[in-house]
Design a protein around this motif. Structure first.
Motif, PDB file in Angstrom:
ATOM      1  N   UNK A 198      40.475  49.242  36.801  1.00 48.19           N
ATOM      2  CA  UNK A 198      41.027  48.963  38.121  1.00 48.19           C
ATOM      3  C   UNK A 198      40.377  49.839  39.191  1.00 48.19           C
ATOM      4  N   UNK A 199      39.294  50.521  38.819  1.00 45.71           N
ATOM      5  CA  UNK A 199      38.539  51.387  39.736  1.00 45.71           C
ATOM      6  C   UNK A 199      37.353  50.609  40.318  1.00 45.71           C
ATOM      7  N   UNK A 200      36.847  51.021  41.488  1.00 48.44           N
ATOM      8  CA  UNK A 200      35.687  50.341  42.081  1.00 48.44           C
ATOM      9  C   UNK A 200      34.519  50.241  41.094  1.00 48.44           C
ATOM     10  N   UNK A 201      33.851  49.086  41.120  1.00 46.51           N
ATOM     11  CA  UNK A 201      32.765  48.802  40.181  1.00 46.51           C
ATOM     12  C   UNK A 201      31.742  47.894  40.858  1.00 46.51           C
ATOM     13  N   UNK A 202      30.711  47.523  40.120  1.00 38.76           N
ATOM     14  CA  UNK A 202      29.665  46.658  40.655  1.00 38.76           C
ATOM     15  C   UNK A 202      30.170  45.292  41.079  1.00 38.76           C
ATOM     16  N   UNK A 203      31.079  44.719  40.283  1.00 36.58           N
ATOM     17  CA  UNK A 203      31.687  43.424  40.590  1.00 36.58           C
ATOM     18  C   UNK A 203      33.200  43.588  40.709  1.00 36.58           C
ATOM     19  N   UNK A 204      33.793  42.724  41.506  1.00 35.96           N
ATOM     20  CA  UNK A 204      35.244  42.718  41.653  1.00 35.96           C
ATOM     21  C   UNK A 204      35.783  41.326  41.335  1.00 35.96           C
ATOM     22  N   UNK A 205      36.790  41.292  40.475  1.00 40.53           N
ATOM     23  CA  UNK A 205      37.505  40.053  40.166  1.00 40.53           C
ATOM     24  C   UNK A 205      38.902  40.176  40.761  1.00 40.53           C
ATOM     25  N   UNK A 206      39.172  39.357  41.766  1.00 39.42           N
ATOM     26  CA  UNK A 206      40.490  39.338  42.418  1.00 39.42           C
ATOM     27  C   UNK A 206      41.251  38.149  41.851  1.00 39.42           C
ATOM     28  N   UNK A 207      42.441  38.425  41.325  1.00 36.54           N
ATOM     29  CA  UNK A 207      43.269  37.387  40.715  1.00 36.54           C
ATOM     30  C   UNK A 207      44.591  37.297  41.465  1.00 36.54           C
ATOM     31  N   UNK A 208      44.819  36.178  42.128  1.00 33.97           N
ATOM     32  CA  UNK A 208      46.116  35.886  42.743  1.00 33.97           C
ATOM     33  C   UNK A 208      46.872  35.005  41.762  1.00 33.97           C
ATOM     34  N   UNK A 209      48.137  35.347  41.498  1.00 33.42           N
ATOM     35  CA  UNK A 209      48.864  34.653  40.428  1.00 33.42           C
ATOM     36  C   UNK A 209      50.228  34.157  40.896  1.00 33.42           C
ATOM     37  N   UNK A 210      50.603  32.979  40.388  1.00 29.27           N
ATOM     38  CA  UNK A 210      51.910  32.383  40.637  1.00 29.27           C
ATOM     39  C   UNK A 210      52.484  31.923  39.307  1.00 29.27           C
TER      40      UNK A 210
END
Length: 185
Positions: free
Chosen positions: A94-106
């Motif tokens: 959950x720390x800054x990295x080369x890629x980011x995956x943002x997941x919005x969930x319902x």
């Protein structure tokens, strides 16, 4: 005097009953999905997982159930552990990295004859410093019990649906592995 004493006693009994009822009716959900396989096409980059929210809608306020507690942090931890076990990326946290995956969930729960659970994940993946490269949508549904008396009656179908959703999401991302191999653009 008897009426006021009776009223105070009735109020205490009602308050005590409500307090006892509220302690036993919260279903605290914790999921630990495991991947069925290791990724055949690992992406040689670090990945940060962000789950800004997890919205819950529906049958969580049915008679006997006052609250379903499933925090977004639990889904984030589940996704991190799942992706680490699947070995889809060089590292994931959950720390800054080369890629980011943002997941919005319902999570939507409906009561028909049995409880139906539907999970929708809207995800975007890309370099941390720029806009996402690609978006992904996964929707999965499962059927649970016709009663929700214990936490397991919610946790079991929610764990199954998270497993299926992460399986599909990572399969889609791995199919696009060439988009993410060259590092930030």
């Amino acid at each position: 005097m008897n009426n006021s004493r009776l009223l105070r006693q009735s109020s205490r009994i009602l308050f005590s009953a409500l307090l006892l009822l509220s302690w036993g009716c919260v279903h605290h959900i914790h999921v630990t999905p495991a991947p069925p396989t290791v990724s055949p096409t690992a992406i040689a980059q670090s990945l940060q997982i962000i789950v800004p929210f997890l919205a819950i809608e529906g049958a969580d306020h049915r008679p006997g159930i006052t609250l379903l507690d499933w925090p977004a942090q639990d889904l984030r931890s589940a996704a991190i552990n799942y992706i680490q076990s699947r070995r889809s990326f060089a590292s994931v946290s959950d720390k800054p990295a080369g890629l980011t995956l943002r997941i919005n969930a319902w999570l939507t729960m409906r009561s028909r004859r049995d409880y139906h659970y539907r999970l929708r994940l809207e995800s975007a993946l890309g370099p941390s410093s720029t806009a996402s490269i690609k978006s992904y949508l996964v929707e999965k549904e499962t059927v649970g019990s016709n009663v929700r008396w214990t936490t397991a009656s919610d946790q079991t179908p929610i764990t199954e649906i998270v497993q299926a959703a992460l399986d599909e999401l990572l399969s889609q991302i791995e199919a696009d592995h060439l988009l993410y191999q060259n590092g930030p653009r």
